[in-house]
Design an enzyme around this catalytic site. Structure first.
Site, mmCIF file in Angstrom:
data_model
loop_
_atom_site.group_PDB
_atom_site.id
_atom_site.type_symbol
_atom_site.label_atom_id
_atom_site.label_comp_id
_atom_site.label_asym_id
_atom_site.label_seq_id
_atom_site.Cartn_x
_atom_site.Cartn_y
_atom_site.Cartn_z
ATOM 1 N NE ARG A 1 38.829 43.141 53.204
ATOM 2 C CZ ARG A 1 38.047 42.159 53.652
ATOM 3 N NH1 ARG A 1 37.884 42.015 54.966
ATOM 4 N NH2 ARG A 1 37.442 41.317 52.833
ATOM 5 N NE ARG B 1 44.615 47.980 34.079
ATOM 6 C CZ ARG B 1 43.431 48.168 34.682
ATOM 7 N NH1 ARG B 1 43.332 47.996 35.995
ATOM 8 N NH2 ARG B 1 42.379 48.513 33.987
ATOM 9 N N PRO C 1 34.765 45.116 34.700
ATOM 10 C CG PRO C 1 32.746 43.965 34.694
ATOM 11 C CD PRO C 1 34.206 43.774 34.944
#
Length: 278
Positions: free
Chosen positions: A120, A251, A2
């Site tokens: 972070r 990707r 998500p």
């Protein structure tokens, strides 16, 4: 996984529906450590940062959830079905039940640990406290391709493959340019595009890019909600050229080479800092 708008929608639902309730917690999966720390406590606050969810229960008990690739949260009003054995955490209150399964993180954090985790993370375009200045400074470190840098959650939090492809297209930016060569005015357009897409996703539950091919039917196929994402080989809705899909850092990156040409949108290179006498 998500993207940030989905997590912010979950946080909004939890704030409206679950805050103020006292929960009984257990772990049908047989991992009770987190459940033991939450059971009997009232949920006091819910926050989202990028793809991370943070719940604060009374007694300053803090739950951190990251759904990862396989995580799922199911909500039930009234009677809830029996959870599967994959249910990591079940929260039950009168009129409200939550089943969490498959998360990459489900843990209790101290205040200091939560603060360290948030530090972070990069700037989240959906958060009111987000700083475009800090986002620009982090995004433009190094010569990695801009499209690769956008998926680094330590630079920009909440951006996934859909938002990066569509925002780069809307902003007319070349995805493979070195991140350090992104001019500030070009970044401002990119930041605005990401923020608008994510805000629409929070509101509507899905992203439909302005300028995506129109459909006469009430529904939209996945590839027809977008301008370039998942449209490799199809015509660009802006110029009619063919949309490209190619691998980048494990990707698939989607873009229109004609609309996102390097020379037109790169902007001036940064000038080197002047030397100072010691």
């Amino acid at each position: 996984m998500p993207e940030g708008h989905s997590i912010h929608r979950v946080a909004r639902v939890h704030r409206r529906w679950l805050m103020g309730r006292r929960f009984t917690a257990d772990s049908p999966q047989g991992r009770p450590e987190v459940a033991h720390g939450l059971s009997g406590r009232v949920l006091l606050g819910v926050d989202a940062h990028g793809k991370h969810l943070f719940h604060t229960f009374e007694g300053d008990v803090r739950l951190h959830i990251h759904l990862g690739l396989f995580g799922r949260i199911r909500h039930f009003r009234g009677d809830a079905p029996e959870p599967s054995t994959a249910c990591r955490l079940r929260l039950t209150s009168e009129g409200a039940t939550l089943h969490l399964s498959g998360p990459s993180a489900c843990e209790l954090l101290s205040l200091e640990e939560e603060a360290a985790l948030r530090a972070r993370l990069g700037e989240d375009p959906l958060r009111e406290d987000a700083s475009p200045d800090r986002a620009y400074a982090r995004l433009t470190r190094g010569r990695v391709p801009l499209a690769q840098a956008l998926l680094d959650q330590g630079r920009i939090a909440g951006v996934g493959n859909i938002v990066r492809a569509e925002a780069l297209f809307v902003a007319r930016l070349p995805p493979l340019m070195p991140a350090c060569e992104l001019a500030r005015d070009a970044f401002n357009g990119l930041w605005g595009a990401m923020r608008a897409l994510l805000q629409d996703g929070v509101r509507d539950g899905l992203i439909v890019t302005p300028g995506a091919p129109p459909l006469p039917s009430p529904g939209r196929k996945r590839a027809e909600r977008f301008c370039v994402y998942s449209r490799a080989g199809l015509p660009c809705p802006r110029c009619g050229g063919q949309v490209t899909g190619q691998p980048l850092a494990a990707r698939t990156l989607y873009f229109c080479a004609a609309c996102q040409g390097v020379d037109r949108v790169r902007g001036p290179r940064r000038k080197p800092a002047a030397a100072h006498a010691s």
